[in-house]
Design an enzyme around this catalytic site. Sequence first.
Site, PDB file in Angstrom:
ATOM      1  N   ALA A   2       0.873  -1.189  -0.058  1.00  0.00           N
ATOM      2  CA  ALA A   2      -0.044   0.084   0.098  1.00  0.00           C
ATOM      3  C   ALA A   2       0.897   1.211  -0.090  1.00  0.00           C
ATOM      4  O   ALA A   2       1.843   1.185   0.510  1.00  0.00           O
ATOM      5  CB  ALA A   2      -1.051   0.096   1.136  1.00  0.00           C
ATOM      6  N   CYS A  14      12.220   4.538   2.345  1.00  0.00           N
ATOM      7  CA  CYS A  14      12.247   6.116   2.140  1.00  0.00           C
ATOM      8  C   CYS A  14      12.870   6.723   3.567  1.00  0.00           C
ATOM      9  O   CYS A  14      12.236   7.568   4.090  1.00  0.00           O
ATOM     10  CB  CYS A  14      10.911   6.484   2.031  1.00  0.00           C
TER      11      CYS A  14
END
Length: 452
Positions: A267, A382
């Site tokens: 997701a 990230c």
Amino acid sequence: MRESRSNRSGHRPHDDRRNQAPVLPDPRMLALKTLQELRGGEVTLDELLTKHGYGLPSRDRNFLRQLLGSTLRHLGEIDAILAPRYHPPQDRTANRLTNIMRLGVTQLFFMEVSEHGAVDSTVNLARDAGLHKYVKLVNAVLRGLQRDGLELPDGVEDWQLNIPAWLRGVWKKTYGADQARNIARASLGHAKLDISVRDAEERAEWAEKLGGILLPTGTIRLESGQRIRDLPGYKDGKWWVQDAAAALPATLFSHYEDKTIYDLCAAPGGKTMQLAARGAKTIAVDKSEGRLRRVYENLERVDLGAAIVTGDATDLADDAPIADAVLLDAPCSATGTIRRHPDILLRQNDALMKSLLPIQQKLLLQADRVLAVGGELIYCTCSLQPDEGEFQVKSFLADHPNYERKAITADELGGWDEAITDAGELRILPTHMAKLGGMDGFYCARLVKKRA
């Protein structure tokens, strides 16, 4: 006794409330509620903006987003400005009152709000929040700041105040003092709007239609602040929003057509759509049913298919299919995305980051379990923290001599080589592509399973 109007006329008075528009909540009060709810660290700013901004007119919704974003980006400065003048009360109202003060300072110094309006609206906010006995204090502190102007402690730069000490320390140790300063300043800026096009051959066409620029890596970059659903091609499923750095890992596999590829922790689905658009038999796994609903909706909009599995990727089913490749975008501290998610500055800390390290290790072990010999494993986060990137891969390779790195090359990135390390990995910094608007911080490594 004085007779009521209804008795004199013989009729009940007409109630006009049914014909009146509903009273919309004050975006400043919603901002206060949001700051209060961010304290626990379990819910994100985006989730709270969706919750509190729902139903607001676009002008109020934009003001709410700007007020919160500016407060979070300048939080260290704001607290330093308040420190000599404001001492929180020793009661249960302290945090709420402090956040009211913070919102007032944001409007005074970091937004295009009139000084008079900034002070009066904050005084009213304190009153509306039930903090009547502190209204005079709020007024006095903000009037004093209005008079004296913005003053920071001597010898301290704004970025040093706004970036938490635990982050500054890691960045300085990892990247050096000068680069850490540059990373911090870039992280406190604003990100552009990046999109990925479904059909790679149409990128230049869509860049022109949308008035954007085509980055070397294939992402189209637009100015931020646009209403995404109203842009050409969105409803037709021609493209989707996806940060330029986050779009790179899914482009680095050697083969796609008819290959089975896992997208672990999938997701909201950008990488899943990339893999499916290239012809892969994609298996998207995520433990959040709500977030997977977004993956399904996104796939439906762009007319792509993938197998969607609700489950914890740290514990895949015993009969999980063996795959030709695995993409693992592991949950992390997300410190590379502060430009887009300034709440990370408030919610994240060193202890929370370290609590994610065992999860990343478990995910790598599961990726190994379902990857066929000869297959490729792409691990990415990230995060700007090497503990979550370089060190995880180094540790995995030490424990799994049957794997080796497969270097990422500039040819695979449209000739862009700024982020390629000596080890052939990607270490993308917010300072990269600075003239084109910068990047989110990201780490990516490609490994090959040579034998069982």
